[in-house]
Enzyme design. Structure first.
Site, PDB file in Angstrom:
ATOM      1  N   ASP A   9      -7.205  -4.735   5.755  1.00 51.43           N
ATOM      2  CA  ASP A   9      -5.899  -5.074   5.862  1.00 51.43           C
ATOM      3  C   ASP A   9      -4.699  -4.017   5.990  1.00 51.43           C
ATOM      4  O   ASP A   9      -3.662  -4.233   5.458  1.00 51.43           O
ATOM      5  CB  ASP A   9      -5.388  -6.169   4.802  1.00 51.43           C
ATOM      6  CG  ASP A   9      -6.375  -7.428   4.686  1.00 51.43           C
ATOM      7  OD1 ASP A   9      -7.401  -7.400   5.834  1.00 51.43           O
ATOM      8  OD2 ASP A   9      -6.233  -8.269   3.910  1.00 51.43           O
ATOM      9  N   ASP A  49      -6.028  -9.729   7.750  1.00 51.09           N
ATOM     10  CA  ASP A  49      -5.729 -10.870   7.281  1.00 51.09           C
ATOM     11  C   ASP A  49      -4.937 -11.812   8.187  1.00 51.09           C
ATOM     12  O   ASP A  49      -4.265 -11.147   8.890  1.00 51.09           O
ATOM     13  CB  ASP A  49      -4.593 -10.492   6.039  1.00 51.09           C
ATOM     14  CG  ASP A  49      -4.563 -11.605   4.869  1.00 51.09           C
ATOM     15  OD1 ASP A  49      -5.390 -12.240   4.543  1.00 51.09           O
ATOM     16  OD2 ASP A  49      -3.450 -11.861   4.561  1.00 51.09           O
ATOM     17  N   HIS A  51      -3.754 -15.343   9.227  1.00 48.42           N
ATOM     18  CA  HIS A  51      -3.559 -16.713   8.813  1.00 48.42           C
ATOM     19  C   HIS A  51      -3.114 -17.409   9.662  1.00 48.42           C
ATOM     20  O   HIS A  51      -2.332 -16.958  10.487  1.00 48.42           O
ATOM     21  CB  HIS A  51      -2.730 -16.506   7.701  1.00 48.42           C
ATOM     22  CG  HIS A  51      -2.909 -15.960   6.350  1.00 48.42           C
ATOM     23  ND1 HIS A  51      -4.300 -16.269   5.718  1.00 48.42           N
ATOM     24  CD2 HIS A  51      -2.278 -14.979   5.615  1.00 48.42           C
ATOM     25  CE1 HIS A  51      -4.294 -15.345   4.699  1.00 48.42           C
ATOM     26  NE2 HIS A  51      -3.364 -14.637   4.622  1.00 48.42           N
ATOM     27  N   HIS A  68       3.192 -14.373   6.083  1.00 47.50           N
ATOM     28  CA  HIS A  68       2.394 -12.986   6.285  1.00 47.50           C
ATOM     29  C   HIS A  68       1.353 -12.815   7.177  1.00 47.50           C
ATOM     30  O   HIS A  68       0.371 -13.765   7.085  1.00 47.50           O
ATOM     31  CB  HIS A  68       2.345 -12.197   5.336  1.00 47.50           C
ATOM     32  CG  HIS A  68       1.406 -12.798   4.240  1.00 47.50           C
ATOM     33  ND1 HIS A  68       1.247 -13.694   3.287  1.00 47.50           N
ATOM     34  CD2 HIS A  68      -0.353 -12.355   4.316  1.00 47.50           C
ATOM     35  CE1 HIS A  68       0.232 -13.885   2.816  1.00 47.50           C
ATOM     36  NE2 HIS A  68      -0.674 -12.886   3.387  1.00 47.50           N
ATOM     37  N   LYS A  93     -10.099 -12.328   8.695  1.00 51.14           N
ATOM     38  CA  LYS A  93     -10.338 -13.044   7.258  1.00 51.14           C
ATOM     39  C   LYS A  93      -8.991 -13.976   7.066  1.00 51.14           C
ATOM     40  O   LYS A  93      -8.132 -13.931   7.810  1.00 51.14           O
ATOM     41  CB  LYS A  93     -10.579 -12.180   6.295  1.00 51.14           C
ATOM     42  CG  LYS A  93      -9.369 -11.034   6.320  1.00 51.14           C
ATOM     43  CD  LYS A  93      -9.896  -9.990   5.051  1.00 51.14           C
ATOM     44  CE  LYS A  93      -9.039 -10.191   3.802  1.00 51.14           C
ATOM     45  NZ  LYS A  93      -7.938 -10.724   3.453  1.00 51.14           N
ATOM     46  N   CYS A 132      -6.864  -8.075  -1.781  1.00 50.34           N
ATOM     47  CA  CYS A 132      -7.876  -7.733  -1.036  1.00 50.34           C
ATOM     48  C   CYS A 132      -8.842  -7.096  -1.119  1.00 50.34           C
ATOM     49  O   CYS A 132     -10.265  -7.050  -0.829  1.00 50.34           O
ATOM     50  CB  CYS A 132      -7.320  -8.088   0.647  1.00 50.34           C
ATOM     51  SG  CYS A 132      -6.433  -9.909   0.673  1.00 50.34           S
TER      52      CYS A 132
HETATM   53  C1  VGL Z   1      -3.365  -9.951   0.580  1.00 48.67           C
HETATM   54  C2  VGL Z   1      -1.801 -10.928  -0.640  1.00 48.67           C
HETATM   55  C3  VGL Z   1      -1.989 -11.885   0.371  1.00 48.67           C
HETATM   56  C4  VGL Z   1      -4.164  -8.469   0.818  1.00 48.67           C
HETATM   57  C5  VGL Z   1      -3.474 -10.692   1.524  1.00 48.67           C
HETATM   58  O1  VGL Z   1      -4.432  -7.945   1.876  1.00 48.67           O
HETATM   59  O2  VGL Z   1      -4.390  -7.811  -0.122  1.00 48.67           O
HETATM   60  N1  VGL Z   1      -2.398  -9.912  -0.410  1.00 48.67           N
HETATM   61  N2  VGL Z   1      -2.702 -11.945   1.354  1.00 48.67           N
HETATM   62 ZN    ZN Z   2      -2.924 -13.191   3.233  1.00 52.39          ZN
END
Ligand code: VGL
Ligand code: ZN
Length: 175
Positions: A9, A49, A51, A68, A93, A132
């Site tokens: 990420d 990440d 979403h 995000h 993911k 993550c």
């Molecule tokens: C993450 C919070 C929400 C991360 C992803 O990549 O660590 N943290 N979504």
């Molecule tokens: Zn996230």
């Protein structure tokens, strides 16, 4: 047996100026690029990440995070400081609206991809250490991979040390 580098990420929204910035998130670039270019890995994977706009982890949906890394937005792109030329595969993911999706192994087929290539050892870097990175590394250990986490290649939302200690207790090597 083979070794993979998993860059978790390293995206615009997790870096300063992004929607869910990790302090100093952009500072991992040099270490991550050096690792990716070191020739020590048979496979280099970058996760995103990724979403849907109505993901359950967003405050608008009753979750705990600001919106995000929405699929297809600039915030969800890999950070420009990451040397993409060294990345063999991108794994998305967090696509299931009902699941946190912190771990890169959750619903992605990553374990199968690694096993197909004979990978038994993972080096893990990226953002955020306490979410993550931690959940990805813990899943990797549960799945039987050897796991090494590079302190210089991670940053956390609330810091990294507690998560790194937890990972060490679970069997990861932290260097
Ligand atoms: C993450 C919070 C929400 C991360 C992803 O990549 O660590 N943290 N979504
Ligand atoms: Zn996230």
């Amino acid at each position: 047996m083979a070794r993979a580098l998993v860059i978790v990420d390293f995206q615009n929204d997790f870096c300063p100026g992004g929607a869910l910035p990790v302090p100093e998130g952009d500072r991992i670039a040099e270490h991550v690029n050096a690792l990716a270019g070191s020739g020590a890995h048979d496979l280099v994977i970058a996760t995103r990440d990724w979403h849907p706009p109505d993901h359950g982890s967003f405050r608008e949906q009753g979750g705990i995070w600001p919106q995000h890394c929405v699929q297809g937005t600039p915030g969800a792109e890999l950070h420009p400081a990451l040397d993409r030329s060294k990345v063999h595969a991108v794994v998305d993911k967090g696509q299931d609206p009902q699941a946190d999706g912190y771990s890169a192994f959750e619903g992605t087929g990553l374990a199968e991809m690694l096993r197909e290539r004979g990978v038994d050892e993972l080096e893990v870097v990226g953002l955020a250490t306490d979410y993550c990175v931690k959940n990805t590394a813990l899943d990797a250990l549960r799945l039987g991979f050897r796991v090494k986490v590079h302190r210089a290649g991670v940053r956390g939302l609330e810091g990294s040390e507690r998560a790194l200690e937890e990972l060490e207790r679970a069997g990861a090597t932290v260097s």
